[in-house]
Design a protein around this motif. Structure first.
Motif, PDB file in Angstrom:
ATOM      1  N   TYR A 310       0.795  -1.072  -0.069  1.00 48.65           N
ATOM      2  CA  TYR A 310      -0.013   0.033   0.001  1.00 48.65           C
ATOM      3  C   TYR A 310       1.018   1.125   0.033  1.00 48.65           C
ATOM      4  O   TYR A 310       1.800   1.276   0.747  1.00 48.65           O
ATOM      5  N   ASP A 311       0.665   2.243  -0.727  1.00 49.24           N
ATOM      6  CA  ASP A 311       1.391   3.549  -0.734  1.00 49.24           C
ATOM      7  C   ASP A 311      -0.030   4.453  -0.411  1.00 49.24           C
ATOM      8  O   ASP A 311      -0.776   4.654  -1.365  1.00 49.24           O
ATOM      9  N   ILE A 312       0.099   5.200   0.556  1.00 49.72           N
ATOM     10  CA  ILE A 312      -0.976   6.077   0.867  1.00 49.72           C
ATOM     11  C   ILE A 312      -0.570   7.392   1.166  1.00 49.72           C
ATOM     12  O   ILE A 312       0.375   7.784   1.929  1.00 49.72           O
ATOM     13  N   ASP A 313      -1.420   8.358   0.478  1.00 45.57           N
ATOM     14  CA  ASP A 313      -1.165   9.807   0.687  1.00 45.57           C
ATOM     15  C   ASP A 313      -2.361  10.198   1.566  1.00 45.57           C
ATOM     16  O   ASP A 313      -3.405   9.935   1.090  1.00 45.57           O
ATOM     17  N   PHE A 314      -2.049  11.033   2.661  1.00 47.44           N
ATOM     18  CA  PHE A 314      -3.302  11.228   3.409  1.00 47.44           C
ATOM     19  C   PHE A 314      -3.056  12.633   3.743  1.00 47.44           C
ATOM     20  O   PHE A 314      -2.170  13.013   4.280  1.00 47.44           O
ATOM     21  N   GLN A 315      -4.157  13.558   3.864  1.00 48.46           N
ATOM     22  CA  GLN A 315      -4.281  14.869   4.347  1.00 48.46           C
ATOM     23  C   GLN A 315      -5.474  14.912   5.303  1.00 48.46           C
ATOM     24  O   GLN A 315      -6.553  14.663   5.154  1.00 48.46           O
ATOM     25  N   ALA A 316      -5.201  15.334   6.715  1.00 53.42           N
ATOM     26  CA  ALA A 316      -5.952  15.206   7.555  1.00 53.42           C
ATOM     27  C   ALA A 316      -7.037  16.377   7.532  1.00 53.42           C
ATOM     28  O   ALA A 316      -6.931  17.323   6.785  1.00 53.42           O
ATOM     29  N   ALA A 317      -8.238  16.209   8.216  1.00 51.75           N
ATOM     30  CA  ALA A 317      -9.398  17.062   8.228  1.00 51.75           C
ATOM     31  C   ALA A 317      -8.940  18.377   8.875  1.00 51.75           C
ATOM     32  O   ALA A 317      -7.985  18.349   9.773  1.00 51.75           O
ATOM     33  N   ARG A 318      -9.330  19.563   8.424  1.00 48.77           N
ATOM     34  CA  ARG A 318      -9.188  20.860   9.056  1.00 48.77           C
ATOM     35  C   ARG A 318     -10.229  21.142   9.756  1.00 48.77           C
ATOM     36  O   ARG A 318     -11.593  21.172   9.551  1.00 48.77           O
ATOM     37  N   PHE A 319     -10.070  21.968  10.986  1.00 45.54           N
ATOM     38  CA  PHE A 319     -11.106  22.374  12.050  1.00 45.54           C
ATOM     39  C   PHE A 319     -10.775  23.847  12.189  1.00 45.54           C
ATOM     40  O   PHE A 319      -9.566  24.378  11.927  1.00 45.54           O
ATOM     41  N   ASP A 320     -11.762  24.632  12.482  1.00 46.03           N
ATOM     42  CA  ASP A 320     -11.545  26.097  12.842  1.00 46.03           C
ATOM     43  C   ASP A 320     -11.359  26.261  14.328  1.00 46.03           C
ATOM     44  O   ASP A 320     -11.365  25.214  15.101  1.00 46.03           O
ATOM     45  N   GLY A 321     -11.254  27.532  14.794  1.00 48.00           N
ATOM     46  CA  GLY A 321     -10.979  27.830  16.318  1.00 48.00           C
ATOM     47  C   GLY A 321     -12.145  27.151  17.050  1.00 48.00           C
ATOM     48  O   GLY A 321     -11.684  26.870  18.338  1.00 48.00           O
ATOM     49  N   LYS A 323     -13.243  24.201  16.731  1.00 51.75           N
ATOM     50  CA  LYS A 323     -13.482  22.732  16.520  1.00 51.75           C
ATOM     51  C   LYS A 323     -14.427  22.283  15.506  1.00 51.75           C
ATOM     52  O   LYS A 323     -14.852  21.008  15.406  1.00 51.75           O
ATOM     53  N   ARG A 324     -14.819  22.998  14.600  1.00 54.56           N
ATOM     54  CA  ARG A 324     -15.923  22.577  13.699  1.00 54.56           C
ATOM     55  C   ARG A 324     -14.995  22.346  12.352  1.00 54.56           C
ATOM     56  O   ARG A 324     -14.314  23.201  12.040  1.00 54.56           O
ATOM     57  N   LYS A 325     -15.337  21.333  11.647  1.00 55.78           N
ATOM     58  CA  LYS A 325     -14.711  20.706  10.653  1.00 55.78           C
ATOM     59  C   LYS A 325     -14.999  21.690   9.190  1.00 55.78           C
ATOM     60  O   LYS A 325     -15.951  21.906   8.939  1.00 55.78           O
ATOM     61  N   THR A 326     -13.884  22.103   8.902  1.00 53.41           N
ATOM     62  CA  THR A 326     -14.191  23.056   7.588  1.00 53.41           C
ATOM     63  C   THR A 326     -13.620  22.493   6.339  1.00 53.41           C
ATOM     64  O   THR A 326     -13.884  22.817   5.129  1.00 53.41           O
ATOM     65  N   CYS A 327     -12.805  21.241   6.467  1.00 50.22           N
ATOM     66  CA  CYS A 327     -12.490  20.334   5.180  1.00 50.22           C
ATOM     67  C   CYS A 327     -12.065  19.092   5.344  1.00 50.22           C
ATOM     68  O   CYS A 327     -11.682  18.712   6.641  1.00 50.22           O
ATOM     69  N   PRO A 328     -12.784  18.292   4.884  1.00 49.35           N
ATOM     70  CA  PRO A 328     -12.497  16.692   5.235  1.00 49.35           C
ATOM     71  C   PRO A 328     -11.368  16.123   4.953  1.00 49.35           C
ATOM     72  O   PRO A 328     -10.595  16.514   4.263  1.00 49.35           O
ATOM     73  N   ALA A 329     -10.998  15.052   5.478  1.00 48.74           N
ATOM     74  CA  ALA A 329      -9.744  14.220   5.349  1.00 48.74           C
ATOM     75  C   ALA A 329      -9.819  13.892   4.122  1.00 48.74           C
ATOM     76  O   ALA A 329     -10.800  13.560   3.545  1.00 48.74           O
ATOM     77  N   THR A 330      -8.780  13.483   3.333  1.00 52.02           N
ATOM     78  CA  THR A 330      -8.576  13.201   1.716  1.00 52.02           C
ATOM     79  C   THR A 330      -7.698  12.072   1.848  1.00 52.02           C
ATOM     80  O   THR A 330      -6.584  12.257   2.448  1.00 52.02           O
ATOM     81  N   SER A 357     -11.341  14.752  15.181  1.00 49.26           N
ATOM     82  CA  SER A 357     -11.025  15.890  15.980  1.00 49.26           C
ATOM     83  C   SER A 357      -9.665  16.554  15.373  1.00 49.26           C
ATOM     84  O   SER A 357      -8.989  16.207  14.717  1.00 49.26           O
ATOM     85  N   PRO A 358      -9.595  17.852  16.001  1.00 48.91           N
ATOM     86  CA  PRO A 358      -8.106  18.590  15.495  1.00 48.91           C
ATOM     87  C   PRO A 358      -6.899  17.938  15.812  1.00 48.91           C
ATOM     88  O   PRO A 358      -5.983  18.141  15.456  1.00 48.91           O
TER      89      PRO A 358
END
Length: 396
Positions: A310-321, A323-330, A357-358
């Motif tokens: 497996y070769d995996i590229d991961f970008q974590a979800a982003r949250f604002d101040g 702690k509300r998710k502003t961008c999903p993990a990809t 969570s952040p």
């Protein structure tokens, strides 16, 4: 080759399939930015050379699946059925006389029973893709010969001495006068992931190279120096590219989720399923599936005891101040060098993963009770955390 040779032999020569197998080469491994990765997804292929009568010799004195559930982590522990299971590749003649590449995946089910899939065009990821024609077959091994029959009984495959002969059965109007016509031969092969053995590039963090388990919480090594299941990274990572190699045990009597089950749990939240899905449909709870969320675009699972990647590229979800998710993990996943999950947005955690969570969490190698083994694990951190930078510097 003379004009009087069988049509499928002339067909095989025209295709030059054996030359293609021998000349199949590496492409650049999928590391770095997704947009700049190699698009050539060919695989290295090695023909298995099995001498006449070798199956009988190998089968003497080894385990027999009929004696009970078999769990083999080494070819020294397998039964005779193992030597029929696997992938076959060659060419066959169609009803209109045209020759075409064909692939065959044969799955051992224990007690001499088998199921198989014949793929028109080649093997999954190498000529055959989801949506193309395929045929299901079932059969039983009798001594050193395996006979498979299609659902409509008009197609048969006979396997002996690592060669599968594809046959068509014609039923004339007169009962009992069926005619069997040979359409071609497929040879047992073993494919190799194009990223197998990939060396960690400069700046990467080597998480496991067989020397120790220092980067793993409660990490354990098997007697042959491989990383065992039921562990997690000591350091959490946020955004990264990971390379990991794994080997599935041979468990012919097991079924479904009980057959070589594990998982790579990214951030303890998102599971990339590890399972013996060889010869199956490729569902969201099978190999390279994002567990219960998205099936892989193609089932690239190799047979058990063959090393996979497996070769995996991961970008974590982003949250604002707040702690509300502003961008999903990809996530993007290459299974044995082929993209099967392409920049997928993860709506939430998968399965029994930890809540989003952040806070970054460790990556786990799931313990599902099956002896899956891992090796050559390394990671390129893209988040710039102090811990990750320190680990990368330790390697220099």
């Amino acid at each position: 080759m003379g004009r009087n040779a069988a049509p499928w032999l002339r067909c095989r020569k025209r295709l030059g399939w054996l030359a293609r197998l021998r000349n199949a080469g590496h492409t650049d491994p999928p590391f770095g930015d997704v947009q700049h990765r190699a698009k050539d997804q060919s695989m290295n292929v090695t023909r298995l050379r099995v001498l006449a009568g070798a199956l009988l010799v190998i089968g003497t004195g080894i385990a027999n699946a009929a004696d009970g559930p078999l769990v083999a982590t080494d070819v020294k522990q397998v039964d005779r059925d193992y030597w029929f299971q696997g992938e076959y590749l060659g060419s066959t003649r169609t009803a209109c006389g045209r020759c075409e590449s064909c692939g065959l995946q044969v799955v051992a089910l224990g007690k001499n029973d088998f199921q198989a899939v014949l793929y028109r065009g080649g093997l999954p990821g190498s000529g055959w893709w989801t949506g193309m024609t395929k045929h299901d077959l079932k059969g039983k091994r009798d001594g050193e010969t395996l006979r498979l029959i299609g659902d409509d009984a008009t197609q048969r495959i006979e396997i002996s001495k690592s060669t599968a002969t594809v046959q068509a059965v014609h039923q004339p109007p007169t009962p009992g006068s069926e005619q069997i016509v040979s359409l071609g031969e497929l040879i047992r092969i073993e494919r190799r992931s194009q990223t197998l053995g990939a060396a960690a590039p400069s700046g990467a963090i080597v998480l496991f190279d067989g020397s120790n388990t220092d980067h793993w919480k409660s990490g354990r090594k098997s007697d042959d120096g491989l990383l065992m299941i039921g562990t997690e990274t000591k350091v959490p990572f946020q955004d990264f590219t990971m390379h990991i190699e794994f080997q599935l045990p041979y468990m012919p009597n097991a079924r479904d989720q009980g057959r070589a089950n594990s998982g790579v749990y990214i951030q303890s939240r998102y599971e990339v399923q590890v399972l013996d899905s060889f010869g199956l449909k490729g569902e969201n709870n099978e190999a390279a599936g994002l567990y219960k969320f998205k099936a892989p675009d193609a089932n690239l699972c190799f047979p058990p005891l063959v090393w996979q990647t497996y070769d995996i590229d991961f970008q974590a979800a982003r949250f604002d101040g707040e702690k509300r998710k502003t961008c999903p993990a990809t996530i993007t996943v290459w299974h044995n060098g082929v993209v099967v999950q392409n920049r997928v947005e993860l709506a939430n955690k998968t399965g029994g993963g930890a809540a989003e969570s952040p806070i970054s969490l460790p990556t786990k190698l799931q313990d599902h009770g099956n002896p899956v083994r891992f090796r050559n694990i390394w990671l390129i951190d893209r988040s710039g955390s102090a811990q990750a930078q320190s680990l990368a510097l330790q390697r220099k």
